[in-house]
Design a protein around this motif. Structure first.
Motif, PDB file in Angstrom:
ATOM      1  N   THR A 409      -7.726  11.219 -14.268  1.00  0.00           N
ATOM      2  CA  THR A 409      -7.984  11.006 -15.693  1.00  0.00           C
ATOM      3  C   THR A 409      -8.279   9.528 -15.918  1.00  0.00           C
ATOM      4  O   THR A 409      -7.417   8.675 -15.743  1.00  0.00           O
ATOM      5  CB  THR A 409      -6.761  11.432 -16.530  1.00  0.00           C
ATOM      6  N   ALA A 410      -9.549   9.263 -16.296  1.00  0.00           N
ATOM      7  CA  ALA A 410      -9.955   7.875 -16.547  1.00  0.00           C
ATOM      8  C   ALA A 410      -9.723   7.514 -18.017  1.00  0.00           C
ATOM      9  O   ALA A 410      -9.525   6.358 -18.358  1.00  0.00           O
ATOM     10  CB  ALA A 410     -11.422   7.690 -16.197  1.00  0.00           C
ATOM     11  N   TYR A 411      -9.793   8.518 -18.863  1.00  0.00           N
ATOM     12  CA  TYR A 411      -9.532   8.307 -20.291  1.00  0.00           C
ATOM     13  C   TYR A 411      -9.202   9.659 -20.914  1.00  0.00           C
ATOM     14  O   TYR A 411      -9.526  10.703 -20.348  1.00  0.00           O
ATOM     15  CB  TYR A 411     -10.735   7.665 -21.000  1.00  0.00           C
ATOM     16  N   ARG A 412      -8.560   9.600 -22.055  1.00  0.00           N
ATOM     17  CA  ARG A 412      -8.239  10.845 -22.745  1.00  0.00           C
ATOM     18  C   ARG A 412      -9.054  10.971 -24.019  1.00  0.00           C
ATOM     19  O   ARG A 412      -9.382   9.984 -24.659  1.00  0.00           O
ATOM     20  CB  ARG A 412      -6.749  10.886 -23.091  1.00  0.00           C
ATOM     21  N   THR A 413      -9.371  12.212 -24.369  1.00  0.00           N
ATOM     22  CA  THR A 413     -10.120  12.487 -25.591  1.00  0.00           C
ATOM     23  C   THR A 413      -9.159  13.112 -26.585  1.00  0.00           C
ATOM     24  O   THR A 413      -8.649  14.210 -26.352  1.00  0.00           O
ATOM     25  CB  THR A 413     -11.266  13.484 -25.296  1.00  0.00           C
ATOM     26  N   LEU A 414      -8.887  12.402 -27.672  1.00  0.00           N
ATOM     27  CA  LEU A 414      -7.936  12.908 -28.658  1.00  0.00           C
ATOM     28  C   LEU A 414      -8.631  13.205 -29.973  1.00  0.00           C
ATOM     29  O   LEU A 414      -9.626  12.562 -30.314  1.00  0.00           O
ATOM     30  CB  LEU A 414      -6.834  11.877 -28.908  1.00  0.00           C
ATOM     31  N   PRO A 415      -8.106  14.159 -30.731  1.00  0.00           N
ATOM     32  CA  PRO A 415      -8.707  14.417 -32.046  1.00  0.00           C
ATOM     33  C   PRO A 415      -8.456  13.242 -32.990  1.00  0.00           C
ATOM     34  O   PRO A 415      -7.403  12.610 -32.933  1.00  0.00           O
ATOM     35  CB  PRO A 415      -7.983  15.672 -32.543  1.00  0.00           C
ATOM     36  N   SER A 440     -16.023  18.816 -27.644  1.00  0.00           N
ATOM     37  CA  SER A 440     -14.849  18.288 -28.363  1.00  0.00           C
ATOM     38  C   SER A 440     -15.219  17.868 -29.777  1.00  0.00           C
ATOM     39  O   SER A 440     -14.415  18.026 -30.690  1.00  0.00           O
ATOM     40  CB  SER A 440     -14.250  17.069 -27.687  1.00  0.00           C
ATOM     41  N   THR A 441     -16.422  17.311 -29.950  1.00  0.00           N
ATOM     42  CA  THR A 441     -16.782  16.895 -31.311  1.00  0.00           C
ATOM     43  C   THR A 441     -16.902  18.122 -32.218  1.00  0.00           C
ATOM     44  O   THR A 441     -16.522  18.071 -33.375  1.00  0.00           O
ATOM     45  CB  THR A 441     -18.101  16.072 -31.357  1.00  0.00           C
ATOM     46  N   VAL A 442     -17.395  19.229 -31.681  1.00  0.00           N
ATOM     47  CA  VAL A 442     -17.516  20.442 -32.496  1.00  0.00           C
ATOM     48  C   VAL A 442     -16.124  20.954 -32.867  1.00  0.00           C
ATOM     49  O   VAL A 442     -15.824  21.188 -34.046  1.00  0.00           O
ATOM     50  CB  VAL A 442     -18.238  21.579 -31.743  1.00  0.00           C
ATOM     51  N   ARG A 443     -15.299  21.099 -31.845  1.00  0.00           N
ATOM     52  CA  ARG A 443     -13.959  21.659 -32.077  1.00  0.00           C
ATOM     53  C   ARG A 443     -13.206  20.839 -33.114  1.00  0.00           C
ATOM     54  O   ARG A 443     -12.633  21.363 -34.056  1.00  0.00           O
ATOM     55  CB  ARG A 443     -13.163  21.664 -30.780  1.00  0.00           C
ATOM     56  N   ASN A 444     -13.220  19.532 -32.929  1.00  0.00           N
ATOM     57  CA  ASN A 444     -12.435  18.695 -33.838  1.00  0.00           C
ATOM     58  C   ASN A 444     -13.077  18.565 -35.209  1.00  0.00           C
ATOM     59  O   ASN A 444     -12.380  18.362 -36.196  1.00  0.00           O
ATOM     60  CB  ASN A 444     -12.158  17.329 -33.211  1.00  0.00           C
ATOM     61  N   PHE A 445     -14.388  18.701 -35.269  1.00  0.00           N
ATOM     62  CA  PHE A 445     -15.044  18.695 -36.582  1.00  0.00           C
ATOM     63  C   PHE A 445     -14.554  19.900 -37.388  1.00  0.00           C
ATOM     64  O   PHE A 445     -14.156  19.774 -38.544  1.00  0.00           O
ATOM     65  CB  PHE A 445     -16.567  18.739 -36.403  1.00  0.00           C
TER      66      PHE A 445
END
Ligand code: SAH
Length: 506
Positions: A409-415, A440-445
């Protein structure tokens, strides 16, 4: 304590790019930003740590009256703060900057004036109207339309204005337009003199109405301030020079859902095509909870046959971390490098690392195909620095080919959360387009906006996706994708928006 300096800065007419270099420098070093109704609030992002004080209009009243603004500047300067006093256009052109400067002088407060691009000239330019033109006009008058010209105390000499000046630029002239027009005609300007009224000049919502002294009042009924009125033959040049309002996304409101750090490229491209961009970050990228796995991979870097980078951020996080723990590109000898697409490749090259392989399509499937074609992967050791969410197809397929995968894991994507104000703005002014750059942008949108609000805006909004995986996620969540980028890159996504706006099929 030393007294702070007040920078009276012309913020320009609206387009944030029209602030001067000096204005930007002063803004960036300010401790306090005191700003007006007509200075674009987007500029506040340049001074994120500073205290922001709004002193402009709210409805028809002022939040602070001029004497209070003057006192505020003095008080803050006496606290030793550097103050950016942001004023729309130029501070000394109908901006009351002179009054503020005099007040500062009286109180011994040091100040500097940073001239700005004034709305009268800039709005005209963005409407395709040069305020002077050889052989057409050799003089230019800048006037306030705020004064009622029918009142006896009007300071304007209408006979001279109508008779001797070439181009006339009226500031604050919307309400009094009928009276101004009457005065000009009464004092001899022909009724067929061209006139333009430019509302919200230089901004994505710019609106221009062209007519003559004879019909402009009728044509501009219902137009609200702020607007500039240009009177003179130069207005006719708009027919040939209208460059701004003819751009492909002019007047379109486009939502960018990428993380704040990643949004700027996409936003700039859309803005360059005339769109009004609303940045609504739905995700944020943060460092991993635990660096140990990536640090170990960096230590063992020479043992890998390949490193596969699947995102720009993967590249950045990896190389920045390597630097932090005492490594640099000399340690990278050994593994070959694969980048999923041109953006990722460019990110690696920015660290002076050459990319050996980039698949023809910028999706995981295409990476798999490349490796399948390239060589026998059995026993090959592959490092994949990536985010903590997203598909596992790449890892699984390479493993099936017999490769040993080290996934870190180089970075995490958070809402990210959307503020209630931003959400309200979205509902009040539904966008023409919403762009999605990953699943992820769709889901969190969907998560941030909520199903109910989504159905409210969805009727008039078109949803554009960067590629097939993102489109599939959207469809699963009930969002109808109207256009998809032909390849998974930001320029192709922008091209898809333009295509969709023009009604063309790919
Ligand atoms: N100091 C400013 C002018 C302030 S007076 C400058 O130099 O531009 C306010 C008036 O400026 C408004 O009533 C309107 O006439 C004009 N104005 C300011 N910004 C504008 C814009 N973006 N588009 C059209 N008119 C604008």
């Amino acid at each position: 304590m030393t007294i702070g300096t007040v920078y009276l800065i012309g913020a320009g007419p609206g387009d944030p790019g029209l602030i001067t270099v000096r204005g930007m420098e002063c803004l960036r070093k300010a401790d306090v930003v005191v700003y007006d109704y007509l200075s674009n609030p987007a500029l506040l992002r340049e001074a994120p740590e500073a205290e922001h004080i709004y002193v402009g209009k709210r409805g028809s009243t002022h939040v602070l009256e001029q004497p209070d603004i003057n006192d505020l500047l003095v008080a803050k300067a006496k606290e030793g703060k550097a103050i950016a006093r942001l004023k729309g256009g130029d501070p000394f052109v109908f901006g009351r900057g002179g009054e503020e400067a005099l007040h500062l002088k009286e109180h011994g407060i040091p100040f500097e004036v940073v001239p700005g691009v004034t709305a009268g000239v800039a709005a005209a330019a963005y409407a395709g109207i040069p305020v002077t033109h050889r052989g057409c006009t050799s003089s230019l008058g800048m006037l306030t339309g705020h004064e009622d010209p029918t009142k006896p105390e009007s300071a304007l000499d209408w006979a001279r204005i109508a008779g001797s000046m070439g181009t006339l630029v009226f500031y604050m002239g919307v309400k009094n337009l009928p009276k101004v027009v009457d005065k000009l005609i009464e004092h001899g300007r022909p009724k067929d003199t061209p006139v333009a009224l430019i509302q919200w000049g230089t901004m994505a919502r710019q609106r221009t109405v062209v007519g003559t002294l004879g019909d402009i009042v009728e044509k501009t009924k219902g137009i609200e301030p702020p607007a500039i009125t240009i009177v003179g033959e130069v207005v006719a040049l708009r027919e040939h020079l209208n460059w701004f309002e003819t751009r492909p996304l002019f007047g379109k409101r486009v939502v960018v859902t990428r993380s704040r750090e990643q949004a700027s490229d996409l936003s700039a491209m859309l803005q360059g095509l005339g769109a009004e961009v609303m940045e609504l970050p739905t995700i944020k990228l943060v460092p991993p909870d635990d660096f140990a796995p990536m640090d170990k991979a960096i230590e063992d870097i020479a043992s890998f046959d390949w490193i596969i980078f699947a995102s720009v951020n993967g590249v950045k996080s990896f190389f920045d971390r390597a630097m932090e723990i005492g490594k640099d590109i000399r340690d990278l000898a050994g593994p070959r490098i694969c980048a999923i697409g041109p953006g990722t490749r460019a990110a690696a090259e920015a660290y002076h690392v050459r990319v050996d392989c980039q698949p023809p399509k910028y999706v995981a499937e295409s990476v798999v195909d490349e490796f399948r074609k390239m060589e026998d992967m059995a026993g090959k050791s592959i490092l994949i620095p990536r985010t903590d969410v997203g598909r596992r197809l790449l890892m699984e397929e390479l493993e099936k080919m017999g490769a040993a995968i080290t996934e870190v894991t180089a970075y995490r994507t958070l809402p990210e959360t959307i503020s209630p104000e931003a959400l309200q703005d979205l509902l009040d002014n539904p966008p023409d387009f919403v762009t999605f750059t990953s699943s992820s942008t769709v889901r969190n949108f969907v998560e941030c906006v909520g199903k109910k609000s989504l159905s409210q805006i969805a009727a008039g909004t078109r949803f554009i996706s960067i590629g097939p995986i993102t489109s599939k996620t959207a469809q699963e969540l009930g969002i109808c994708i109207t256009a998809e980028a032909e390849e998974s890159t930001i320029p192709a996504l922008v091209a898809a928006v333009v295509r969709d706006a023009s009604g063309k099929k790919p």
